[in-house]
Design a protein around this motif. Structure first.
Motif, PDB file in Angstrom:
ATOM      1  N   ALA A 145      -5.678   0.480   5.986  1.00  0.00           N
ATOM      2  CA  ALA A 145      -6.918  -0.136   5.510  1.00  0.00           C
ATOM      3  C   ALA A 145      -6.648  -1.405   4.700  1.00  0.00           C
ATOM      4  O   ALA A 145      -7.514  -2.275   4.596  1.00  0.00           O
ATOM      5  CB  ALA A 145      -7.711   0.864   4.669  1.00  0.00           C
ATOM      6  N   GLU A 146      -5.429  -1.517   4.151  1.00  0.00           N
ATOM      7  CA  GLU A 146      -5.072  -2.676   3.339  1.00  0.00           C
ATOM      8  C   GLU A 146      -4.265  -3.711   4.118  1.00  0.00           C
ATOM      9  O   GLU A 146      -3.876  -4.735   3.567  1.00  0.00           O
ATOM     10  CB  GLU A 146      -4.280  -2.228   2.111  1.00  0.00           C
ATOM     11  CG  GLU A 146      -5.070  -1.335   1.165  1.00  0.00           C
ATOM     12  CD  GLU A 146      -4.307  -1.045  -0.121  1.00  0.00           C
ATOM     13  OE1 GLU A 146      -3.527  -1.914  -0.566  1.00  0.00           O
ATOM     14  OE2 GLU A 146      -4.483   0.055  -0.671  1.00  0.00           O
TER      15      GLU A 146
ATOM     16  N   ILE B  18      -4.997   5.113   4.673  1.00  0.00           N
ATOM     17  CA  ILE B  18      -5.243   4.370   3.441  1.00  0.00           C
ATOM     18  C   ILE B  18      -4.346   3.138   3.346  1.00  0.00           C
ATOM     19  O   ILE B  18      -4.713   2.130   2.737  1.00  0.00           O
ATOM     20  CB  ILE B  18      -5.036   5.288   2.206  1.00  0.00           C
ATOM     21  CG1 ILE B  18      -5.584   4.618   0.949  1.00  0.00           C
ATOM     22  CG2 ILE B  18      -3.573   5.664   2.026  1.00  0.00           C
ATOM     23  CD1 ILE B  18      -5.583   5.510  -0.266  1.00  0.00           C
ATOM     24  N   GLU B  19      -3.171   3.208   3.955  1.00  0.00           N
ATOM     25  CA  GLU B  19      -2.266   2.057   3.978  1.00  0.00           C
ATOM     26  C   GLU B  19      -2.762   1.014   4.975  1.00  0.00           C
ATOM     27  O   GLU B  19      -2.805  -0.185   4.672  1.00  0.00           O
ATOM     28  CB  GLU B  19      -0.852   2.513   4.344  1.00  0.00           C
ATOM     29  CG  GLU B  19      -0.209   3.440   3.341  1.00  0.00           C
ATOM     30  CD  GLU B  19       1.093   4.047   3.825  1.00  0.00           C
ATOM     31  OE1 GLU B  19       1.772   4.711   3.022  1.00  0.00           O
ATOM     32  OE2 GLU B  19       1.448   3.858   5.018  1.00  0.00           O
TER      33      GLU B  19
ATOM     34  N   PRO C  57       0.805  -1.233   0.000  1.00  0.00           N
ATOM     35  CA  PRO C  57       0.000   0.000   0.000  1.00  0.00           C
ATOM     36  C   PRO C  57       0.835   1.279   0.000  1.00  0.00           C
ATOM     37  O   PRO C  57       0.284   2.373   0.050  1.00  0.00           O
ATOM     38  CB  PRO C  57      -0.784  -0.125   1.318  1.00  0.00           C
ATOM     39  CG  PRO C  57       0.136  -0.886   2.213  1.00  0.00           C
ATOM     40  CD  PRO C  57       0.835  -1.886   1.325  1.00  0.00           C
TER      41      PRO C  57
END
Length: 222
Positions: A155-156, A152-153, A105
Motif C-alpha cells: 500500500a506504501e 500493508i507494505e 514499510p
C-alpha cells in the motif's frame, strides 16, 4: 559495496522489462512443480520434527502460520510458514513499532521479543520458509522471485516499487542469499527489479544453489 551502490543508482526510477518468453515461463513452472513436489516428500521428516518442537515449546497456536501476502499483479494469497513467534504475535506488533530497525514499510527487529527459541533457530536456518513449497506447488509462488510482501507494505509502494509485482513471488531472491535483513528497503527493491529484468534459467539455478548455503545459518537473518 561501491559496486552495489552503483547498480542501485543505475536502476533507480528505471522501468523494468520482464522476461516473458514462453519457453522460459513454461520451463520455470515445470521446474517449480517437480522440485517442490520432490522437496515436500524428502523433507517430510524435517516437517514433523520442526512441528513437534514448535508445539513442545508453545502449545498455543498452530504449527503452520498463514499470512496474507501480495503476489503477481497484486493478487493476494495465503503464504505458509512454520510459526516462529508466540501465538499472539500479531496482537503485540503495535507496541513494537517504535523499535523498528528497518526503513520503508518493512518491520524488522534483531531481538524481537515475540520470537520463540525454536523460532530463532528455524529463522537462522531458513527452515521456517519450507512450508512455502506448498505455495510453489499451487502456483502462488515460484522457487525464485521477489519475496512476497504484506498488503500493508504494498500500500506504501510508489510506481517504481510496484514493478516487483510484475512476476510471481519466490522462495529465494538476490537479497535472500546476500545481505537479507541487513539491506535497506531500497536495496531490496532494486535487487528484485534487477532480477526481474535479467531472469533466466541460469540465474534461477544459481540462486537456488546459493540458497542452500543459507540453510546452514546466515548471520544476516533475523
Amino acid at each position: 559495496m561501491a559496486e552495489s551502490k552503483q547498480v542501485f543508482k543505475s536502476l533507480e526510477k528505471h522501468t523494468v522489462k520482464v522476461n516473458q518468453r514462453r519457453s522460459y515461463v513454461l520451463s520455470k513452472r515445470i521446474i517449480d512443480v517437480v522440485l517442490s513436489f520432490i522437496g515436500l516428500i524428502l523433507l517430510l521428516p524435517v516437517f514433523l520434527v520442526v512441528g513437534f518442537l514448535i508445539k513442545l515449546e508453545d502449545k498455543n497456536g498452530s504449527v503452520i502460520f498463514r499470512q496474507e501476502r501480495v503476489g503477481k499483479d497484486g493478487k493476494t494469497f495465503s503464504m505458509y510458514k512454520f510459526r516462529s513467534m508466540v501465538a499472539n504475535a500479531e496482537d503485540l506488533l503495535e507496541n513494537l513499532y517504535s523499535e523498528n530497525e528497518a526503513n520503508g514499510p518493512l518491520f524488522k527487529m534483531r531481538e524481537d521479543p515475540r520470537v520463540t527459541r525454536v523460532g530463532k533457530f528455524i529463522r537462522k536456518t531458513s527452515l521456517d520458509e519450507l512450508p512455502q513449497l506448498i505455495n510453489v506447488l499451487k502456483g502462488e509462488m515460484s522457487l525464485v522471485g521477489p519475496r512476497p510482501a504484506l498488503p500493508i507494505e504494498v500500500a506504501e509502494y510508489n510506481n517504481y516499487q510496484r514493478q516487483r509485482l510484475k512476476v510471481v513471488p519466490g522462495l529465494t531472491c538476490y537479497w535472500q542469499v546476500g545481505g537479507r535483513s541487513n539491506l535497506s528497503f531500497e536495496e531490496q527493491i532494486n535487487l528484485d527489479l534487477r532480477y526481474i529484468e535479467n531472469c533466466s534459467l541460469i540465474v534461477d539455478f544459481n540462486l537456488i544453489i546459493k540458497t542452500f548455503r543459507v540453510l546452514f545459518g546466515s548471520k544476516d537473518a533475523f
